[in-house]
Design a protein around this motif. Structure first.
Motif, PDB file in Angstrom:
ATOM      1  N   VAL A  72       1.182 -21.207  64.643  1.00 35.89           N
ATOM      2  CA  VAL A  72       2.132 -20.936  65.710  1.00 35.89           C
ATOM      3  C   VAL A  72       3.014 -19.844  65.262  1.00 35.89           C
ATOM      4  CG1 VAL A  72       2.183 -23.395  66.293  1.00 35.89           C
ATOM      5  CG2 VAL A  72       3.720 -22.673  64.656  1.00 35.89           C
ATOM      6  N   ASP A  73       3.627 -19.066  66.316  1.00 35.02           N
ATOM      7  CA  ASP A  73       4.084 -17.719  65.958  1.00 35.02           C
ATOM      8  C   ASP A  73       5.676 -18.328  66.021  1.00 35.02           C
ATOM      9  OD1 ASP A  73       5.569 -15.427  65.818  1.00 35.02           O
ATOM     10  OD2 ASP A  73       5.003 -14.790  68.007  1.00 35.02           O
ATOM     11  N   PHE A  74       5.990 -19.164  64.777  1.00 36.93           N
ATOM     12  CA  PHE A  74       7.487 -19.887  64.840  1.00 36.93           C
ATOM     13  C   PHE A  74       8.220 -19.034  63.499  1.00 36.93           C
ATOM     14  CE2 PHE A  74       6.709 -24.351  66.433  1.00 36.93           C
ATOM     15  CZ  PHE A  74       6.481 -23.772  67.679  1.00 36.93           C
ATOM     16  N   LYS A 132     -12.924  -9.392  54.816  1.00 34.53           N
ATOM     17  CA  LYS A 132     -13.985 -10.045  55.652  1.00 34.53           C
ATOM     18  C   LYS A 132     -13.314 -11.558  56.093  1.00 34.53           C
ATOM     19  CE  LYS A 132     -18.861 -11.514  55.835  1.00 34.53           C
ATOM     20  NZ  LYS A 132     -20.064 -11.547  54.944  1.00 34.53           N
ATOM     21  N   VAL A 133     -12.712 -12.153  55.114  1.00 35.62           N
ATOM     22  CA  VAL A 133     -12.400 -13.451  55.233  1.00 35.62           C
ATOM     23  C   VAL A 133     -11.185 -13.620  56.051  1.00 35.62           C
ATOM     24  CG1 VAL A 133     -11.241 -15.547  53.886  1.00 35.62           C
ATOM     25  CG2 VAL A 133     -13.027 -14.098  52.810  1.00 35.62           C
ATOM     26  N   LEU A 134     -10.360 -12.544  55.851  1.00 40.16           N
ATOM     27  CA  LEU A 134      -9.075 -12.585  56.695  1.00 40.16           C
ATOM     28  C   LEU A 134      -9.131 -11.897  58.163  1.00 40.16           C
ATOM     29  CD1 LEU A 134      -6.546 -12.004  53.898  1.00 40.16           C
ATOM     30  CD2 LEU A 134      -6.800 -14.044  55.102  1.00 40.16           C
ATOM     31  N   HIS A 135     -10.561 -11.698  58.451  1.00 43.70           N
ATOM     32  CA  HIS A 135     -10.680 -10.651  59.737  1.00 43.70           C
ATOM     33  C   HIS A 135     -10.001 -11.128  61.002  1.00 43.70           C
ATOM     34  CE1 HIS A 135     -12.516  -7.886  62.622  1.00 43.70           C
ATOM     35  NE2 HIS A 135     -13.095  -9.033  63.265  1.00 43.70           N
ATOM     36  N   GLY A 136     -10.080 -12.605  61.172  1.00 40.91           N
ATOM     37  CA  GLY A 136      -9.711 -13.294  62.450  1.00 40.91           C
ATOM     38  C   GLY A 136      -8.331 -13.569  62.323  1.00 40.91           C
ATOM     39  N   TYR A 137      -7.491 -13.327  61.145  1.00 39.00           N
ATOM     40  CA  TYR A 137      -6.054 -13.730  60.800  1.00 39.00           C
ATOM     41  C   TYR A 137      -5.082 -12.676  60.696  1.00 39.00           C
ATOM     42  CZ  TYR A 137      -8.478 -18.009  60.027  1.00 39.00           C
ATOM     43  OH  TYR A 137      -9.278 -19.145  60.201  1.00 39.00           O
ATOM     44  N   ARG A 138      -5.650 -11.173  60.977  1.00 37.15           N
ATOM     45  CA  ARG A 138      -4.678 -10.123  60.826  1.00 37.15           C
ATOM     46  C   ARG A 138      -3.421 -10.105  61.716  1.00 37.15           C
ATOM     47  NH1 ARG A 138      -8.402  -4.798  61.512  1.00 37.15           N
ATOM     48  NH2 ARG A 138      -6.470  -3.779  60.948  1.00 37.15           N
ATOM     49  N   HIS A 139      -3.714 -10.793  62.834  1.00 35.65           N
ATOM     50  CA  HIS A 139      -2.495 -10.759  63.759  1.00 35.65           C
ATOM     51  C   HIS A 139      -1.248 -11.678  63.005  1.00 35.65           C
ATOM     52  CE1 HIS A 139      -4.465 -14.161  65.031  1.00 35.65           C
ATOM     53  NE2 HIS A 139      -3.563 -14.707  65.686  1.00 35.65           N
ATOM     54  N   ILE A 140      -1.823 -12.649  62.320  1.00 37.48           N
ATOM     55  CA  ILE A 140      -0.931 -13.561  61.667  1.00 37.48           C
ATOM     56  C   ILE A 140      -0.165 -13.177  60.598  1.00 37.48           C
ATOM     57  CG2 ILE A 140      -0.523 -15.933  60.560  1.00 37.48           C
ATOM     58  CD1 ILE A 140      -3.102 -16.545  62.367  1.00 37.48           C
ATOM     59  N   LEU A 141      -0.835 -12.346  59.769  1.00 37.72           N
ATOM     60  CA  LEU A 141      -0.369 -11.587  58.686  1.00 37.72           C
ATOM     61  C   LEU A 141       0.785 -10.461  58.985  1.00 37.72           C
ATOM     62  CD1 LEU A 141      -3.592 -11.419  56.411  1.00 37.72           C
ATOM     63  CD2 LEU A 141      -1.459 -12.904  55.951  1.00 37.72           C
ATOM     64  N   LYS A 142       0.276  -9.859  59.943  1.00 44.37           N
ATOM     65  CA  LYS A 142       1.340  -8.725  60.555  1.00 44.37           C
ATOM     66  C   LYS A 142       2.721  -9.502  60.769  1.00 44.37           C
ATOM     67  CE  LYS A 142      -2.037  -5.284  62.268  1.00 44.37           C
ATOM     68  NZ  LYS A 142      -2.437  -4.621  63.409  1.00 44.37           N
ATOM     69  N   GLN A 143       2.664 -10.505  61.648  1.00 46.09           N
ATOM     70  CA  GLN A 143       3.763 -11.321  61.931  1.00 46.09           C
ATOM     71  C   GLN A 143       4.626 -11.867  60.536  1.00 46.09           C
ATOM     72  OE1 GLN A 143       2.677 -14.617  64.357  1.00 46.09           O
ATOM     73  NE2 GLN A 143       1.921 -13.592  66.198  1.00 46.09           N
ATOM     74  N   ARG A 144       3.842 -11.913  59.674  1.00 44.17           N
ATOM     75  CA  ARG A 144       4.348 -12.940  58.503  1.00 44.17           C
ATOM     76  C   ARG A 144       5.110 -11.730  57.708  1.00 44.17           C
ATOM     77  NH1 ARG A 144       4.788 -16.178  61.101  1.00 44.17           N
ATOM     78  NH2 ARG A 144       3.593 -18.504  60.843  1.00 44.17           N
ATOM     79  N   LEU A 145       4.419 -10.432  57.599  1.00 49.05           N
ATOM     80  CA  LEU A 145       4.904  -9.246  57.115  1.00 49.05           C
ATOM     81  C   LEU A 145       6.513  -8.926  57.875  1.00 49.05           C
ATOM     82  CD1 LEU A 145       2.192  -6.638  56.638  1.00 49.05           C
ATOM     83  CD2 LEU A 145       3.820  -7.496  54.817  1.00 49.05           C
ATOM     84  N   GLN A 146       6.388  -9.049  59.333  1.00 46.90           N
ATOM     85  CA  GLN A 146       7.622  -8.818  59.881  1.00 46.90           C
ATOM     86  C   GLN A 146       8.627  -9.614  59.382  1.00 46.90           C
ATOM     87  OE1 GLN A 146       8.440  -6.369  62.177  1.00 46.90           O
ATOM     88  NE2 GLN A 146       6.633  -5.210  61.542  1.00 46.90           N
ATOM     89  N   SER A 147       8.549 -11.178  59.020  1.00 47.81           N
ATOM     90  CA  SER A 147       9.479 -12.158  59.377  1.00 47.81           C
ATOM     91  C   SER A 147       9.743 -12.503  57.813  1.00 47.81           C
ATOM     92  CB  SER A 147       9.021 -13.439  60.083  1.00 47.81           C
ATOM     93  OG  SER A 147       7.757 -13.622  59.488  1.00 47.81           O
ATOM     94  N   CYS A 148       8.810 -12.231  56.612  1.00 52.08           N
ATOM     95  CA  CYS A 148       9.275 -12.570  55.278  1.00 52.08           C
ATOM     96  C   CYS A 148      10.094 -11.724  54.703  1.00 52.08           C
ATOM     97  CB  CYS A 148       7.809 -12.379  54.371  1.00 52.08           C
ATOM     98  SG  CYS A 148       6.708 -13.888  54.986  1.00 52.08           S
ATOM     99  N   PRO A 149      10.967 -12.318  53.986  1.00 49.61           N
ATOM    100  CA  PRO A 149      12.408 -11.556  53.552  1.00 49.61           C
ATOM    101  C   PRO A 149      11.943 -10.812  52.238  1.00 49.61           C
ATOM    102  CG  PRO A 149      12.431 -13.957  52.765  1.00 49.61           C
ATOM    103  CD  PRO A 149      11.439 -13.801  53.961  1.00 49.61           C
TER     104      PRO A 149
END
Length: 362
Positions: free
Chosen positions: A165-167, A60-77
């Motif tokens: 940002v998507d950096f 519930k807390v992260l509902h509006g941030y799912r796309h950011i977390l998906k990006q971080r999953l893609q980029s985190c080593p």
């Protein structure tokens, strides 16, 4: 081992389940609250294919941030990096959730509207009805479109907004109470220009080679898996700060196909020229021309996994190839690992499993 120690030190309530290190369960703490979660890693420990299972309250807390977390999953080593990112996003989300219940003074709205007018409404991509979230759009010098999301708290402009940002690297703003959205926007433009070389290098790779993974790379993605030949590819990890320097290269394919490429890379490293584009350097050092997607059909190049009979599995293309030259059948690592685990003739040494090819039995 060092990663496991770092994880235990930073997140002592998140513990491994079983002995393989592919499942973690426990709690992440933010703003004095504990949130339950479970993380499932693939056999190759690549975060881009990991699955995060959240409790109802965390979801519930992260509902509006799912796309950011998906990006971080893609980029985190690794898992430690992702958990640090997750906690940062969670802190921001909790703060903004609390701010929704704080009445905002009339000065907040008048100041925000004034700042938006000074900035120019043509630079605004979105404003929510509560005037707490603002998205600004910008175009870099090469015409690429970018967004910055600002989450404003009730103390704006005394306190800086949170910026998303998507950096490929952290974006930290310099802020004083007398600053405005225009100052953030100008810092955003400067950051875009500093990353121009990085995006230029990856855009050239995306446009002139066949990128197997990621399928739809975000602007924060630093890795590309580039096709070289039939079931032969190279994974390059580009440094955003030094995009024209020699990147980390990892070859995927049968030994007889990738061994000559490794040898060329080692022998020709001295030829790398930072004044030349990343793609041209890779061609010169490896002494190859990368096949273009525009000139090839999928059937000419990419074979489906010999176990699940699919090309994509959770977004990943087959990355393991039988070393027998007359076979060369590709497999997804997860499929092959599960197959070999079920064979009584297979043996395992640490994190490497040895067994027979499902196709040719070599």
């Amino acid at each position: 081992m060092a990663g496991a120690r770092a994880l235990l030190r930073l997140f002592p309530l998140l513990l491994p389940q079983g002995g393989r290190g592919t499942a973690y369960e426990g709690f992440v703490t933010a703003q004095g609250r504990d949130f339950h979660l479970r993380i499932l890693l693939p056999e190759d420990f690549q975060m881009k294919n990991a699955r995060v299972e959240c409790s109802w309250s965390l979801k519930k807390v992260l509902h509006g941030y799912r796309h950011i977390l998906k990006q971080r999953l893609q980029s985190c080593p690794d898992l430690v990096s992702f958990m640090v990112e997750l906690k940062t996003v969670l802190e921001i989300a909790l703060k903004n959730t609390q701010d929704l219940h704080i009445p905002r003074p009339p000065e907040y709205y008048s100041c925000l509207v004034r700042d938006l007018e000074i900035l120019g409404w043509n630079k605004v991509a979105y404003v929510d009805t509560g005037l707490t979230t603002v998205k600004l759009k910008a175009e870099d010098s090469c015409g690429r479109q970018h967004l910055i999301t600002l989450k404003l708290n009730a103390k704006y402009p005394t306190e800086a907004p949170d910026c998303l940002v998507d950096f490929p690297m952290q974006f930290a703003i310099s802020w004083m109470p007398q600053n405005s959205l225009l100052d953030i926007y100008n810092q955003f433009l400067a950051a875009l220009e500093s990353l121009k070389g990085f995006w230029d290098a990856l855009d050239e790779i995306d446009g002139k080679t066949w990128v197997l993974e990621p399928e739809n790379p975000s602007r924060s993605a630093t890795a590309r898996r580039i096709a070289i030949g039939s079931n032969v590819s190279v994974n390059v990890e580009v440094d955003p700060r030094h995009p024209n320097m020699l990147p980390e290269c990892y070859f995927l394919g049968a030994d007889h196909a990738v061994a000559p490429l490794r040898a060329k890379l080692n022998n020709n490293m001295h030829l790398w020229d930072p004044e030349v584009s990343l793609l041209q350097n890779l061609k010169d050092v490896l002494e190859i021309d990368f096949p273009s997607r525009a000139l090839l059909e999928k059937s000419d190049f990419a074979k489906d996994c010999g176990i699940c009979y699919a090309y994509r599995l959770a977004g990943s293309a087959p990355d393991q190839v039988c070393d027998e030259p007359r076979c060369g059948q590709p497999f997804h690592q997860a499929c092959l690992y599960e197959w070999l685990q079920g064979l009584p003739t297979s043996r395992q040494s640490f994190n490497v499993i040895f067994g027979e090819c499902p196709y040719c039995n070599k």
